[in-house]
Structure formats: structure tokens, C-alpha cells
Design a protein around this motif. Structure first.
Motif, PDB file in Angstrom:
ATOM      1  N   VAL A   1      53.358-109.709  69.774  1.00  0.00           N
ATOM      2  CA  VAL A   1      54.616-109.543  70.509  1.00  0.00           C
ATOM      3  C   VAL A   1      55.743-109.211  69.532  1.00  0.00           C
ATOM      4  CG1 VAL A   1      56.387-110.786  71.836  1.00  0.00           C
ATOM      5  CG2 VAL A   1      53.971-110.977  72.467  1.00  0.00           C
ATOM      6  N   HIS A   2      55.820-109.936  68.425  1.00  0.00           N
ATOM      7  CA  HIS A   2      56.860-109.700  67.424  1.00  0.00           C
ATOM      8  C   HIS A   2      56.771-108.270  66.894  1.00  0.00           C
ATOM      9  CE1 HIS A   2      59.330-111.497  63.935  1.00  0.00           C
ATOM     10  NE2 HIS A   2      59.452-110.198  63.931  1.00  0.00           N
ATOM     11  N   PHE A   3      55.577-107.841  66.526  1.00  0.00           N
ATOM     12  CA  PHE A   3      55.372-106.492  66.023  1.00  0.00           C
ATOM     13  C   PHE A   3      55.795-105.457  67.068  1.00  0.00           C
ATOM     14  CE2 PHE A   3      52.835-102.645  65.699  1.00  0.00           C
ATOM     15  CZ  PHE A   3      53.064-102.267  64.398  1.00  0.00           C
ATOM     16  N   THR A   4      55.395-105.667  68.304  1.00  0.00           N
ATOM     17  CA  THR A   4      55.711-104.712  69.375  1.00  0.00           C
ATOM     18  C   THR A   4      57.208-104.604  69.604  1.00  0.00           C
ATOM     19  OG1 THR A   4      53.584-105.185  70.422  1.00  0.00           O
ATOM     20  CG2 THR A   4      55.262-104.143  71.790  1.00  0.00           C
ATOM     21  N   VAL A   5      57.882-105.733  69.630  1.00  0.00           N
ATOM     22  CA  VAL A   5      59.337-105.727  69.829  1.00  0.00           C
ATOM     23  C   VAL A   5      60.033-105.050  68.652  1.00  0.00           C
ATOM     24  CG1 VAL A   5      61.395-107.183  69.993  1.00  0.00           C
ATOM     25  CG2 VAL A   5      59.378-107.705  71.374  1.00  0.00           C
ATOM     26  N   ALA A   6      59.661-105.420  67.425  1.00  0.00           N
ATOM     27  CA  ALA A   6      60.287-104.823  66.236  1.00  0.00           C
ATOM     28  C   ALA A   6      60.062-103.313  66.211  1.00  0.00           C
ATOM     29  CB  ALA A   6      59.723-105.469  64.965  1.00  0.00           C
ATOM     30  N   PHE A   7      58.832-102.895  66.488  1.00  0.00           N
ATOM     31  CA  PHE A   7      58.533-101.461  66.504  1.00  0.00           C
ATOM     32  C   PHE A   7      59.338-100.754  67.580  1.00  0.00           C
ATOM     33  CE2 PHE A   7      56.252 -97.937  68.445  1.00  0.00           C
ATOM     34  CZ  PHE A   7      56.162 -97.077  67.361  1.00  0.00           C
TER      35      PHE A   7
ATOM     36  N   SER B   1      65.996 -95.379  66.034  1.00  0.00           N
ATOM     37  CA  SER B   1      65.890 -94.310  65.036  1.00  0.00           C
ATOM     38  C   SER B   1      65.302 -93.023  65.595  1.00  0.00           C
ATOM     39  CB  SER B   1      65.016 -94.776  63.866  1.00  0.00           C
ATOM     40  OG  SER B   1      63.651 -94.871  64.282  1.00  0.00           O
ATOM     41  N   GLY B   2      64.497 -93.133  66.647  1.00  0.00           N
ATOM     42  CA  GLY B   2      63.812 -91.961  67.186  1.00  0.00           C
ATOM     43  C   GLY B   2      62.623 -91.538  66.344  1.00  0.00           C
ATOM     44  N   SER B   3      62.259 -92.361  65.357  1.00  0.00           N
ATOM     45  CA  SER B   3      61.178 -92.019  64.440  1.00  0.00           C
ATOM     46  C   SER B   3      60.045 -93.031  64.544  1.00  0.00           C
ATOM     47  CB  SER B   3      61.714 -91.982  63.005  1.00  0.00           C
ATOM     48  OG  SER B   3      60.652 -91.920  62.077  1.00  0.00           O
ATOM     49  N   LEU B   4      58.837 -92.516  64.784  1.00  0.00           N
ATOM     50  CA  LEU B   4      57.667 -93.399  64.810  1.00  0.00           C
ATOM     51  C   LEU B   4      57.411 -94.006  63.430  1.00  0.00           C
ATOM     52  CD1 LEU B   4      55.198 -91.344  67.031  1.00  0.00           C
ATOM     53  CD2 LEU B   4      56.403 -93.436  67.647  1.00  0.00           C
ATOM     54  N   LEU B   5      57.631 -93.217  62.377  1.00  0.00           N
ATOM     55  CA  LEU B   5      57.424 -93.711  61.017  1.00  0.00           C
ATOM     56  C   LEU B   5      58.383 -94.856  60.698  1.00  0.00           C
ATOM     57  CD1 LEU B   5      56.022 -93.478  58.269  1.00  0.00           C
ATOM     58  CD2 LEU B   5      57.774 -91.816  57.625  1.00  0.00           C
ATOM     59  N   VAL B   6      59.652 -94.660  60.986  1.00  0.00           N
ATOM     60  CA  VAL B   6      60.643 -95.710  60.735  1.00  0.00           C
ATOM     61  C   VAL B   6      60.335 -96.934  61.583  1.00  0.00           C
ATOM     62  CG1 VAL B   6      63.094 -96.336  60.983  1.00  0.00           C
ATOM     63  CG2 VAL B   6      62.461 -94.132  59.993  1.00  0.00           C
TER      64      VAL B   6
ATOM     65  N   ILE C   1      59.499-100.523  59.791  1.00  0.00           N
ATOM     66  CA  ILE C   1      60.327-101.704  60.067  1.00  0.00           C
ATOM     67  C   ILE C   1      59.491-102.796  60.715  1.00  0.00           C
ATOM     68  CG2 ILE C   1      62.221-102.567  61.512  1.00  0.00           C
ATOM     69  CD1 ILE C   1      63.705 -99.952  60.861  1.00  0.00           C
ATOM     70  N   ALA C   2      58.605-102.418  61.622  1.00  0.00           N
ATOM     71  CA  ALA C   2      57.762-103.409  62.294  1.00  0.00           C
ATOM     72  C   ALA C   2      56.841-104.121  61.307  1.00  0.00           C
ATOM     73  CB  ALA C   2      56.944-102.737  63.394  1.00  0.00           C
TER      74      ALA C   2
ATOM     75  N   VAL D   1      57.552-104.352  57.766  1.00  0.00           N
ATOM     76  CA  VAL D   1      58.344-104.975  56.701  1.00  0.00           C
ATOM     77  C   VAL D   1      59.154-106.166  57.215  1.00  0.00           C
ATOM     78  CG1 VAL D   1      60.250-104.575  55.087  1.00  0.00           C
ATOM     79  CG2 VAL D   1      58.433-102.890  55.312  1.00  0.00           C
ATOM     80  N   GLU D   2      59.712-106.056  58.396  1.00  0.00           N
ATOM     81  CA  GLU D   2      60.585-107.104  58.924  1.00  0.00           C
ATOM     82  C   GLU D   2      59.889-108.458  59.029  1.00  0.00           C
ATOM     83  OE1 GLU D   2      62.323-109.707  61.895  1.00  0.00           O
ATOM     84  OE2 GLU D   2      60.499-108.530  62.203  1.00  0.00           O
ATOM     85  N   PRO D   3      58.672-108.553  59.548  1.00  0.00           N
ATOM     86  CA  PRO D   3      58.018-109.866  59.588  1.00  0.00           C
ATOM     87  C   PRO D   3      57.750-110.444  58.194  1.00  0.00           C
ATOM     88  CG  PRO D   3      56.957-108.384  61.135  1.00  0.00           C
ATOM     89  CD  PRO D   3      57.892-107.561  60.309  1.00  0.00           C
ATOM     90  N   LEU D   4      57.471-109.597  57.223  1.00  0.00           N
ATOM     91  CA  LEU D   4      57.276-110.088  55.856  1.00  0.00           C
ATOM     92  C   LEU D   4      58.554-110.729  55.324  1.00  0.00           C
ATOM     93  CD1 LEU D   4      55.208-107.195  54.265  1.00  0.00           C
ATOM     94  CD2 LEU D   4      54.456-109.532  54.648  1.00  0.00           C
ATOM     95  N   ILE D   5      59.663-110.044  55.508  1.00  0.00           N
ATOM     96  CA  ILE D   5      60.944-110.557  55.038  1.00  0.00           C
ATOM     97  C   ILE D   5      61.312-111.824  55.807  1.00  0.00           C
ATOM     98  CG2 ILE D   5      63.427-110.064  54.900  1.00  0.00           C
ATOM     99  CD1 ILE D   5      62.582-107.118  54.379  1.00  0.00           C
ATOM    100  N   ASN D   6      61.058-111.828  57.103  1.00  0.00           N
ATOM    101  CA  ASN D   6      61.339-113.010  57.921  1.00  0.00           C
ATOM    102  C   ASN D   6      60.518-114.211  57.472  1.00  0.00           C
ATOM    103  OD1 ASN D   6      63.225-113.472  59.866  1.00  0.00           O
ATOM    104  ND2 ASN D   6      62.151-112.378  61.474  1.00  0.00           N
ATOM    105  N   THR D   7      59.286-113.988  57.066  1.00  0.00           N
ATOM    106  CA  THR D   7      58.422-115.070  56.600  1.00  0.00           C
ATOM    107  C   THR D   7      58.982-115.699  55.331  1.00  0.00           C
ATOM    108  OG1 THR D   7      56.490-114.028  57.585  1.00  0.00           O
ATOM    109  CG2 THR D   7      56.079-115.640  55.852  1.00  0.00           C
TER     110      THR D   7
END
Length: 66
Positions: free
Chosen positions: A10-16, A23-28, A32-33, A35-41
Motif C-alpha cells: 500500500v505504501h509503495f502504491t501510494v508513493a508511486f 511529475s507525469g513520469s513513470l521513472l520519477v 520516489i516510491a 527511495v522514500e520508504p528507505l529514507i522513512n525507515t
């Protein structure tokens, strides 16, 4: 363990989704989906350390945990 895995999904899906929509970018969105959980951890680890320190300070001042 199932609850943890489903929450991670769920977290990954929401972040993505949010990053992709903004951003309109699948890559971005994907980056972010991931990297963000790593930083949050890491941030959560330090957050827990700070609370443990505060609990110890409270215990030292009062002789009991508040």
C-alpha cells in the motif's frame, strides 16, 4: 508478516501514484516510491531513539516511567 507486506505494498502504491501524478513520469514515480520508504525507515529509527531518550530522561527525573 502478511500485515507488514500488505502495508508495504500500500505504501509503495501510494508513493508511486502521488509521485507519478505530480511529475507525469513513470521513472520519477518509481524512483520516489523506492527511495522514500528507505529514507522513512532511517528517519523512523532516529525517531524511536529520540523517544527512548525522552523516556529515559523522564524516568531519571521521576523515578518512574510516565
Amino acid at each position: 508478516m502478511n500485515k507488514t507486506l500488505t502495508f508495504a505494498l500500500v505504501h509503495f502504491t501510494v508513493a508511486f501514484s502521488v509521485a507519478w501524478l505530480l511529475s507525469g513520469s513513470l521513472l520519477v514515480g518509481g524512483l520516489i516510491a523506492l527511495v522514500e520508504p528507505l529514507i522513512n525507515t532511517v528517519a523512523y529509527f532516529f525517531h524511536e531513539k529520540a523517544w527512548q531518550h525522552l523516556d529515559k530522561v523522564r524516568l531519571d527525573k521521576t523515578g518512574k516511567l510516565v
